[in-house]
Design an enzyme around this catalytic site. Structure first.
Site, PDB file in Angstrom:
ATOM      1  N   SER A 131       0.694  -1.241   0.006  1.00 40.76           N
ATOM      2  CA  SER A 131      -0.049  -0.087  -0.232  1.00 40.76           C
ATOM      3  C   SER A 131       0.790   1.466  -0.123  1.00 40.76           C
ATOM      4  O   SER A 131       0.285   2.340  -0.144  1.00 40.76           O
ATOM      5  CB  SER A 131      -0.793   0.120   1.081  1.00 40.76           C
ATOM      6  OG  SER A 131      -2.009  -1.102   1.048  1.00 40.76           O
TER       7      SER A 131
ATOM      8  N   ASP B  29     -16.887   1.179  -1.429  1.00 38.63           N
ATOM      9  CA  ASP B  29     -15.897  -0.103  -1.029  1.00 38.63           C
ATOM     10  C   ASP B  29     -16.490  -1.070  -0.279  1.00 38.63           C
ATOM     11  O   ASP B  29     -16.685  -0.882   1.276  1.00 38.63           O
ATOM     12  CB  ASP B  29     -14.618   0.392  -0.170  1.00 38.63           C
ATOM     13  CG  ASP B  29     -13.672  -0.398   0.170  1.00 38.63           C
ATOM     14  OD1 ASP B  29     -13.954  -1.482   0.047  1.00 38.63           O
ATOM     15  OD2 ASP B  29     -12.563  -0.166   0.438  1.00 38.63           O
TER      16      ASP B  29
END
Length: 662
Positions: free
Chosen positions: A329, A353
């Site tokens: 990430s 999401d």
């Protein structure tokens, strides 16, 4: 009549013989005069030089190798004078017998003998081969008293390379070693002047700074011209040209910071690179585990070589420069910049999401399978939404990602001033076609999706990730990282920064989100109570692929199959002085292992704080978030081969004497 004829014949024969003899004499004299003319006139200069060579010997004088210092003048590599016991095998009738005789005079270990045999294979018979270095005065006296019995045995005073801090920064410094047959093959490509400068030189840089700056550190060889007698003994010195020592290199490393970081890793594996964003100076370049360069100076023994070379931990691998990892990430801030720069998404664009993203029948999961709901760019970084970047990567396509990331140094050489850095992999369609055969080389949409969260085929070094992070900190200008700050008295040459053409407003948006990571996001625990604002991003990268149908459970996996812990950051966020990238292998979440190390680096650089012993132990165990205990001022800590040394606390002031009462 017959008698007269016989006399005439005899006279004729005599005359013929006289003429033949005379001719032969004249021919012989002619040959002698011709040879004399050839030698005395035509070859006069050549033969005179050969004659001089027979009575004049030239002995090279090797220069003193240049020292290596850290940015504050602390010595990292130096040269100590030492007595070295050497053997010239061409002068010895029975080498094994001589070795046995020496073993009765001084201590010679099995490792000394093995090292001698190994070096002898790479050297010519008339080259001196070191048997023992650092003879003490007692050993020197014993050898000197018996040396007349030992032809071909010499004690020479030589400079011996030393690394006084042991393994600290071993990968960056590298080491020197005996010139091997392989080295000689490489040296054949050098020009004649450079080769001539290495006559008499026995060691050469092998790795790191020692290798990359070999010509600078070596110096200029001198020579001694001597007149010799027929038996080879020296009669007088004709000329001496002193060698010029190699230049001192001052590195950008802060060795005290370097040792602190190595200590914070403890027994864990990983790497960290810290850079000044504006100058490109590397403040720390850590690779753990590391090694002691002193082991290689006299030729490493078999046991130590086996321990280093065959260890599953690979201590000889410079993980900072040659270890490649998926960025996880920590890639998301760069993907966010690409979204803004390309216009694919604005800062307020919201993506749902639910905890997964579907491509056909394939389910791409978020870490922990938890949905975040509606996510904009800021939230996608602070809460590290995978779904946001799965969908973004799919929309952009692999070629757009590749072309945007390459100028940051991903998958490209950073240009650092040590040779051999790995390029990693910044994938695109052409790369996959070349890397794989047949249908496996075809790029498929699923390959693109994983790139968005720093997984898939992405593989980069911590040096590349730190250089890219420094570009964010430096207003979108990529710098060339470098380790050497000064050569002799002159500043080392540096490359100007490269503008990446980023919109300042886009940089501000991404930086604001990275500040949110340390204030309210995944690294808030590590940066709780910090006296400055930092911008960062945690990362958790897979070491092995986990099937989409399986749930990740670190406790069920072997330690080396668990996720890597990563963190990138710069601080202070408004006027960055340091940018870094760190990975702790197989340590899990970036917030629990990598980010705490970054916090201690920033506290050291910005506040002058050296963490307390109990805090260091907590970080080593992966249990330290915000610092605990009372830090020591950096100025009160010194470095040593055995670890940092803290100044003794000042004694408490004595209370004033009581005044007698009247």
């Amino acid at each position: 009549m017959s008698l007269l004829r016989n006399i005439e014949l005899d006279l004729h024969r005599f005359q013929v013989r006289v003429w033949v003899a005379g001719g032969l004499v004249l021919l012989g004299l002619g040959l002698i005069f011709a040879r004399a003319f050839y030698l005395q006139v035509l070859r006069h200069e050549t033969l005179q030089a050969q004659a001089e060579g027979n009575r004049i010997a030239v002995q090279p004088i090797t220069p003193r190798r240049g020292d290596i210092l850290d940015r504050h003048g602390i010595t990292l590599a130096r040269n100590d004078k030492a007595f070295v016991l050497e053997l010239v095998r061409s002068e010895i009738d029975d080498v094994p017998a001589t070795l046995r005789a020496l073993g009765k005079i001084i201590e010679i270990s099995d490792n000394d003998l093995k090292r001698f045999e190994r070096q002898a294979k790479d050297l010519r018979a008339h080259d001196p081969v070191a048997l023992r270095a650092d003879l003490n005065p007692t050993e020197l006296a014993r050898i000197s008293a018996r040396q007349f019995e030992l032809p071909g045995v010499y004690v020479q005073t030589r400079y011996v390379r030393r690394y006084p801090l042991g393994q600290v920064a071993g990968h960056s410094l590298g080491y020197i070693g005996r010139i091997s047959a392989r080295d000689r093959d490489s040296m054949r490509e050098w020009d004649e002047e450079t080769l001539a400068n290495y006559r008499g030189t026995q060691e050469i840089g092998k790795r790191g700074i020692e290798y990359s700056y070999e010509q600078v550190l070596h110096g200029t060889t001198g020579f001694l011209r001597m007149e010799t007698a027929a038996d080879g003994t020296t009669t007088r010195e004709l000329e001496r040209v002193s060698p010029r020592p190699g230049q001192t290199l001052t590195l950008s490393l802060d060795i005290k910071l370097q040792q602190l970081i190595e200590q914070l890793f403890g027994k864990r594996r990983g790497a960290l690179v810290a850079i000044e964003p504006q100058s490109g100076e590397v403040l720390a370049m850590v690779s753990m585990p590391n090694f002691d360069p002193n082991l290689f100076i006299d030729g490493i023994d078999v046991d130590n070589w086996k321990r280093l070379n065959e260890s599953i931990d690979r201590p000889l691998l410079n993980r900072a420069v040659n270890g490649t990892y998926p960025p996880g990430s920590t890639y998301k801030p760069f993907m966010a910049l690409l979204a803004l720069q390309s216009g694919a998404r604005g800062p307020d664009t919201r993506i749902q999401d639910p905890g997964f993203w579907m491509l056909g029948n394939h389910r791409f999961r978020s870490h922990g399978d938890a949905g975040l709901g509606a996510v904009d760019l800021y939230t996608s970084i602070v809460k590290s939404s995978n779904v946001y970047y799965y969908s973004l990567a799919y929309e952009l396509g692999v070629e757009a990602i590749h072309d945007f990331m390459a100028p940051f140094s991903f998958g490209q050489p950073t240009g650092i001033d040590i040779t051999g850095e790995s390029l990693g992999v910044l994938p695109n369609k052409a790369w996959k076609l070349q890397a794989f055969k047949g249908k496996r080389g075809n790029w498929v949409p699923g390959d693109t999706v994983s790139l968005g969260i720093g997984q898939g085929f992405n593989n980069f070094t911590m040096l590349q990730l730190a250089t890219a992070t420094a570009a964010l900190a430096n207003g979108g200008q990529r710098i060339t990282p470098h380790l050497v700050r000064q050569i002799g008295d002159a500043a080392a040459p540096t490359a100007p920064p490269t503008p990446l053409g980023l919109n300042p407003k886009h940089l501000q948006l991404v930086t604001r989100a990275m500040v949110g990571v340390s204030e309210q996001g995944t690294s808030r625990g590590a940066f709780a109570g910090a006296a400055y604002l930092s911008a960062g991003k945690t990362g958790t990268a897979q070491a092995v692929t986990i099937a989409q149908s399986d749930r990740y459970d670190a406790d069920r996996l072997a330690e080396r199959k668990r996720d890597h812990s990563l963190y990138i950051a710069f601080a202070p966020a408004d006027k960055p002085q340091v940018a870094l990238a760190v990975i702790v292998e197989n340590a899990g979440f970036g917030s629990t292992s990598a980010a705490p190390i970054a916090r201690r680096v920033f506290d050291y650089v910005l506040l002058g704080h050296y963490p307390s012993p109990e805090d260091i132990r907590a970080v080593q165990r992966g249990e330290g978030l915000a610092p605990i205990g009372l830090p020591t001022p950096v100025a009160e800590v010194s470095v040593s081969a055995d670890g940092p040394v803290r100044a003794a606390p000042a004694p408490a002031a004595s209370p004033p004497a009581a005044t007698p009462q009247k």
